[in-house]
Each structure stands twice: as structure tokens, then as C-alpha cells.
Design an enzyme around this catalytic site. Structure first.
Site, PDB file in Angstrom:
ATOM      1  N   GLY A  19       0.783  -1.223   0.000  1.00  0.00           N
ATOM      2  CA  GLY A  19       0.000   0.000   0.000  1.00  0.00           C
ATOM      3  C   GLY A  19       0.814   1.272   0.000  1.00  0.00           C
ATOM      4  N   ALA A  20       2.144   1.172  -0.154  1.00  0.00           N
ATOM      5  CA  ALA A  20       2.984   2.368  -0.085  1.00  0.00           C
ATOM      6  C   ALA A  20       2.655   3.374  -1.182  1.00  0.00           C
ATOM      7  CB  ALA A  20       4.463   1.973  -0.156  1.00  0.00           C
ATOM      8  N   GLU A  21       2.116   2.929  -2.320  1.00  0.00           N
ATOM      9  CA  GLU A  21       1.745   3.858  -3.388  1.00  0.00           C
ATOM     10  C   GLU A  21       0.590   4.765  -2.985  1.00  0.00           C
ATOM     11  OE1 GLU A  21       4.665   1.785  -4.974  1.00  0.00           O
ATOM     12  OE2 GLU A  21       2.919   0.776  -4.129  1.00  0.00           O
ATOM     13  N   ASP A  37      11.094   4.249  -6.423  1.00  0.00           N
ATOM     14  CA  ASP A  37      10.296   3.039  -6.224  1.00  0.00           C
ATOM     15  C   ASP A  37      11.173   1.794  -6.330  1.00  0.00           C
ATOM     16  OD1 ASP A  37       8.074   1.386  -5.770  1.00  0.00           O
ATOM     17  OD2 ASP A  37       7.599   1.252  -7.900  1.00  0.00           O
TER      18      ASP A  37
END
Length: 705
Positions: free
Chosen positions: A211-213, A335
Site C-alpha cells: 500500500g505504499a503507493e 520506487d
């Protein structure tokens, strides 16, 4: 466009499934045969540890705790692999990609499908024994950056453990598939997801999340395997400094962050895939993900390494206490996750044999560390790398190239956010001493979004401008099966792939390495020299890694074939290579197998529609919104990747339906986000006209035909 295709496209708006989303509805699962009560996965840590000495089972995601993905079975070998044939196959109602590595014990295969569903299959007959659907709400799919896939289960003392897209950890009875317990491991009001396979160590089930995006704070947790009680939790990045730190490691980490609100962005560092365990050292290893947002200038203005993002961590599994860490990409801004596959091995280095941990993360360097101390032993590029010129072995830090951080100007760098190697597992053969990497080569365009930065559905692109490219050429990107010598740190051989985003690998004692490809081929190569010895058309692009097991004195090789994931959603060249037809199957091979697959349905030729009557300003507006909101799922330039609906096939003139779906959320129960509070009706019309223009351009036959 033909009448049949137009009818299909109209049905698409009932099934528009997930226009501009990461979700979609699958049909109900096939009916299962009644399970045999004695078919249970009654295994524990001793059984998993024993796999290091041989055996025909596959009991952990990477077979054993070392995660080598090496099978000691050698009945199938280089000189007879040409006799490998299909023993049986099981068609699955799965349209969204298969990433699972099946586990095998006592005549049963255990695997997962999209939407976090689990199945148990009789390994002799291919009959479905049981199935479990956790009923994840489809709207959760819009918070899954790269698809609604799942990589597998864990087995322990008669139970099957499964992580779900909506953050649950569920224990199932291995004999029946019935739930035994379920715990919510995440705050489901936040954009956390689980796509990775859990691991069980010393009666503790360990699971992370993604869920880091979308702006979350990373952590992973250990739960009691019998009861589901949480035993400990390790946060990978610091939280609000006005509150007590959850564990002492965070106080040191906080010194590597800057700014007065980094914790409000979440920070990232999610642990969504790689894990390994050394029972002799009693060390548990896990890889952490990218910073959140990607751009460090936003989350930590003024710099900082931002521990523990993009790092390898070694902890005590009993307590969750950190023993050592190594940060693969300090101050990550590209990323460049370190969640890629971790492998434990013993390597001859100098005059001694070292216990090492190896990783080929996204950033393009192959790392070899001492797994007891975390000391960096070597690091060299295993592919095209331009963001850094090397890694300083004295400091352990990369030597960054000028301008790589794109602070003042956009920057084109290799690798892209998809990485030189993504989640697809690599493998290691102790026979050849080589690591087999699903390598991919494509560039990323990075830009500083500054004050325009937003999270999640309203702005998924958190630093890389890859989706801003409209016309991806058919040859966009490339891939290879790469054999890498981790001691000499050099390439030994490679099998080129026409496109990137291929499947994971399996090495065996038969001097073989197996891999499935984006173009639908399942192939075997000699592990030492890279000579291609066998190929089978599985009729779908492959992203999962194969495995091998022994039953009744015969060796089998298993593959889950089903196209999906981030590369497939991006579209472009991948679409051209993989074709439009994809299936979801479990395929099991053995020497002398005689089963066959049904003939592949050939796609119907398409007639391009007429270009819309729209001015340049309207098309530019539609392109802007499509590329920012829809391309991540439906393909750059509206060229679909073969997973979600290809919007170019929409029937012209169905504006009312398009508005109902995009503006009003008519298909939100199926996972299609509602954009009524984002776009005006004029902007929605512009998006539709841009899609129609792309259909007219990209579906046209080649010049001269």
C-alpha cells in the site's frame, strides 16, 4: 469493427468490470469434490528444515526456509526433458492473473487465485478437493497498485494460512477448507492490501502488507499459529514523533527522516513479499518496500536515508527484535523496493565458505551479504543501470549518478519503477552455483511532482512519469532469463525474451531451469549452459514460478498459468506479445504425460472505428485525464494489457452508459471507482473521445494491407 465485437464491447459496459480500476468480478468457482478427511497438511518446522536434505515435498513458498526454489529431484533431467508431457490440467475461473506457487504434501496441491481465493487439488487426478472464497469486497481492488493477485499459502499442523487483499490473515482446516480463525491485520479504512504468501516459523505466522503507493506506514506482524493472537509487530518506518515509538529501533530510524510531517504521508516501507529464515542462526529475514510517496523531496525534504525503507532486515522470530539491517537504496526516490526474492546459500568466497543472503532487487544491483552480520560482501549490476555507477563496498552505499534524483528536472533512468527484477521469484542451484533471474530492461521517466502531488486513486503516479507515454512501441522493453554467478558477480548465460514481465524460475537437480513467458511458453533450459531443451504452449502469458514434487515415485512439475500484474496492466508491447486471449489454469507435467489442452481460440479480426469529431484541445484534455487515472489499469495510450477490459472496443455512442459508470459509479460493486467528484461531464466526454481516437489509430491495419 464487426457486429460480434461491437456486441462484446457493449456487454463490456455491463461488465466494464473495472474501467479505470484494478478490480473486476470473476465468476463463481467450480464445484469441488468431497475432500478426504485424512488429506491434511500435518507438517511443522522440522519437516520444512528437513527439505534441505532432500525429499519430494514443497512445503514453503520457496520450497524450504532458504527459499532457493531448487528441487533435488532428478528424474526429469536435461537428456530426457524432451519427453515431458502434460499429466493433467485444471481450468480455473480466474481472469485476473495467477501468481501463486502451489505447495505440495501427501497427495494434495494447495494454491491461491485472484481475489485471495484458496484451493486444494488432488495431485493424482487434478480434481478440486475444496475451495475457499474470503469474499473480498471488489471495491478494495482500487487500492491494489498492481492487481488483485495472491502469491500463495503456508502450511502448518493441519492448517492452511492465507492473507487476503483486504488485510485479513485466515487459518483454514487443511482437510476441508473451512475457516478456523481469522484476524484483521490492517486498518481496513486505510489503503493496505495483502498479496504475499505468509510464512510460519516456530508456531508463528508472519505476514506483511502493501500500500505504499497510496500513503501507508509499513509493518509486519507475527501471530500465534493455533489461535491467531498477535505476538509482536515491527514497524519499518517511524510514526508521529510526538508519540512514543513502538519499539527502540524506530528512535534511531527517525534520525534519518526530515521535515515536520513525514509521518502524515505514511512513509512506506511496506513488506509485501520477500522472507527467509535460517534455523541455525535463528534469524528471520524480510525485505522492505519503497518510500511513500516515491519522491523523497516530498516525504523527507532536505534528504535523509529514511530507514528502514528499501532495506533487508534480520530479526529474532521469537521477539521481533532487530539484529541487523542493510539499506539497499538509501533515501529511495525511484520506487526501488527491496521486497524482491531473498535466497540463503553457502558460497565459496576466498578461502572460506560464507553463509550468505542474496538479492537482486529492483535497483539493478545483485547483492551478496553475510547473513549473520549483514556485512556487504559484493554488489554489481546484473543489468542496465544508469541511476548509479556502482556500490562502494567500504560504505555499502550506491554511487549515485548526477541528476538521478530528478529534483529540478525530469530524469530518464534505468531501471524503471518496474525494476530490473520485480516480484517474480528467482532460483538458485547449488549444483551450478548460479542464480536464475527473471530480468527485465525498460526505462523510467521520473519527475518531481512538487505541490501537485496527491495520493492514491486521485493521483497514483507518485513520482514516475512512465504512464505519460502514450505510444508504447511493440518492442517496448525486453526481458531475459539470466544465469548469474553470485561469487564472480557476472553473467554466465542468458535466454533473451522479446518482452519484459515473464514468470519466475525453478532450478532442479536434473541440470534444468524452468520458466514461463509472457508469450505463453513454458520452457526448460540446461542450468549450466543455457541450452533450450523443451517448450510447451500453455495458451496464456505466465507470471508465476513453477515448482516440482514427487508422488508415487514420479517427479512432476507444476505451473499456474494466468496473465496479470503490473506489467500486464501497463499494456503496450506486452499486449502485442501475449495476445488478447488468456486462460487461468493449473498445469501438471510428467515424463510421458499424454493429456492435451483444448485448441486456443483465435481472436476475431478487428475493424477500426471512425475517429471522433473532436478538436485538439478536447483530445488533449481527455489524454491528460486518461493517462493519469486510467492508464495504470487499462494500458498506456488506451492499449489494454489483456487483463482488464480494452476500452478501445467500446461501442461508439454509448455515452450514457459511460457516464453512468465513470461519473455515477454504476459498477462500483465490481470494483470500478466513482469519478463523479473528480471529473465534470465535459471531462468525461473528453476521456471517451480520447479512447475513441486511440481505437481509430491503434486498431488500424498496417500500412499497405
Amino acid at each position: 469493427m464487426t457486429t460480434t465485437m461491437r456486441s462484446l464491447a457493449c456487454a463490456l459496459l455491463i461488465g466494464l468490470l473495472a474501467a479505470c480500476s484494478r478490480s473486476g468480478g470473476d465468476a463463481e468457482s467450480p464445484k469441488a469434490d468431497a475432500p478426504a478427511a485424512k488429506q491434511v497438511a500435518d507438517i511443522d518446522g522440522d519437516d520444512i528444515v528437513a527439505l534441505a536434505d532432500g525429499g519430494g515435498d514443497w512445503l514453503n513458498y520457496g520450497r524450504g526456509y532458504s527459499e532457493q526454489r531448487y528441487s533435488p529431484l532428478e528424474q526429469i533431467k536435461a537428456d530426457n526433458v524432451g519427453e515431458l508431457g502434460l499429466a493433467w490440467s485444471l481450468d480455473l475461473d480466474n481472469k485476473r492473473g495467477l501468481q501463486s506457487t502451489p505447495l505440495y504434501h501427501d497427495g494434495v496441491l494447495y494454491a491461491t487465485l485472484a481475489w485471495s481465493r484458496a484451493i486444494a487439488v488432488d495431485a493424482r487426478s487434478g480434481k478440486l478437493l475444496w475451495q475457499f472464497d474470503p469474499q473480498v469486497e471488489k471495491v478494495k481492488g482500487e487500492q491494489a497498485c498492481c492487481g488483485v493477485n495472491n502469491r500463495g499459502v503456508a502450511l502448518w499442523k493441519g492448517k492452511v494460512y492465507l492473507g487476503t487483499l483486504d488485510g485479513r490473515l485466515i487459518a483454514l482446516d487443511a482437510a476441508t477448507g473451512k475457516p478456523v480463525w481469522s484476524v484483521q491485520t490492517t486498518d481496513n479504512s486505510k489503503p493496505y492490501t495483502i498479496t504475499g504468501a505468509p510464512r510460519v516459523i516456530k508456531d508463528k505466522v508472519i505476514i506483511g502488507n502493501g500500500g505504499a503507493e497510496f500513503g501507508v506506514r509499513g509493518y509486519f506482524s507475527a501471530y500465534d499459529a493455533e489461535t491467531g493472537k498477535m505476538l509482536w509487530r515491527f514497524y519499518t518506518v517511524p510514526g508521529d514523533p510526538s508519540k512514543p515509538y513502538e519499539h527502540p529501533e524506530l528512535e534511531a530510524a527517525a534520525k534519518t527522516w526530515n521535515g515536520d510531517k513525514y509521518w502524515e504521508y505514511g512513509g512506506g516501507g511496506t513488506t509485501w513479499d520477500a522472507m527467509a529464515y535460517d534455523p541455525e542462526l535463528d534469524l528471520f529475514y524480510i525485505g522492505t518496500g519503497n518510500g511513500s510517496p516515491w519522491n523523497r523531496e516530498m516525504r523527507s525534504p532536505g534528504g535523509g536515508d529514511n530507514l528502514y525503507v528499501s532495506s533487508i532486515l534480520a530479526l529474532r522470530p521469537d521477539t521481533g527484535k532487530l539484529v541487523w539491517h542493510y539499506q539497499v537504496t538509501p533515501g529511495d526516490t525511484w520506487d526501488f523496493t527491496a521486497t524482491q526474492h531473498l535466497i540463503l546459500a553457502e558460497l565459496p568466497m576466498g578461502e572460506t565458505t560464507r553463509k550468505v543472503i542474496m538479492q537482486a532487487p529492483k535497483n539493478g544491483f545483485f547483492y551478496v551479504l553475510d547473513r549473520e552480520t549483514g556485512e556487504l560482501l559484493s554488489a554489481e549490476p546484473y543489468g542496465k543501470v544508469t541511476w548509479a555507477t556502482g556500490v562502494d563496498l567500504k560504505t555499502g552505499r550506491p554511487i549515485e549518478a548526477e541528476g538521478a534524483r530528478y529534483v529540478t528536472a525530469p530524469s530518464v533512468q534505468w531501471p524503471s519503477p518496474l525494476g530490473a527484477h520485480n516480484w517474480q521469484p528467482m532460483s538458485y542451484s547449488p549444483d551450478t552455483g548460479l542464480v536464475y533471474i527473471p530480468y527485465q530492461e525498460l526505462a523510467g521517466i521520473y519527475s518531481n511532482e512538487g505541490k501537485d502531488f496527491t495520493f492514491g486513486l486521485r493521483g497514483f503516479n507518485t513520482g514516475a512519469g512512465l504512464a505519460d507515454i502514450v505510444d508504447l512501441p511493440a518492442e517496448f522493453g525486453s526481458g531475459a532469463l539470466l544465469a548469474w554467478d553470485p561469487v564472480a558477480q557476472k553473467e554466465v548465460w542468458r535466454a533473451p525474451r522479446p518482452v519484459y514481465w515473464n514468470g519466475g524460475t525453478l532450478a532442479t537437480a536434473g541440470n534444468l531451469v524452468f520458466q514461463g513467458t509472457a508469450t505463453g511458453q513454458f520452457e526448460a533450459y540446461t542450468a549450466d549452459t543455457g541450452e533450450k531443451r523443451w517448450s510447451y504452449d500453455v495458451q496464456s502469458g505466465v507470471i508465476a514460478a513453477p515448482m516440482s514434487f514427487e508422488m508415487d515415485g514420479e517427479q512432476y512439475v507444476v505451473l499456474m498459468a494466468g496473465w496479470g500484474g503490473a506489467g500486464a496492466l501497463l499494456g503496450g508491447g506486452v499486449t502485442q506479445a501475449a495476445g488478447r486471449q488468456h486462460t487461468g489454469r493449473m498445469l501438471v507435467f510428467k515424463l510421458g504425460g499424454k493429456a492435451t489442452l483444448p485448441a486456443r481460440a483465435e481472436p476475431e479480426p478487428l475493424t477500426p472505428p471512425k475517429a471522433p469529431d473532436a478538436d485538439e484541445a478536447t483530445l488533449a484534455l481527455g489524454q491528460k485525464h486518461y493517462q493519469h487515472y486510467c492508464a495504470v489499469c487499462h494500458g498506456a495510450g488506451a492499449v489494454g494489457g489483456g487483463v482488464l477490459p480494452d476500452l478501445r472496443l467500446l461501442e461508439p455512442g454509448v455515452t450514457d452508459y459511460f457516464v453512468a459508470v465513470v461519473r455515477d459509479g454504476a459498477l462500483k460493486p465490481l470494483g470500478m471507482p466513482r469519478y463523479g467528484d473528480v471529473f465534470s461531464d465535459e471531462e468525461i466526454a473528453a476521456i471517451k473521445m480520447f479512447i475513441e481516437q486511440r481505437a481509430a489509430l491503434t486498431l488500424a491495419p498496417p500500412a499497405g494491407n
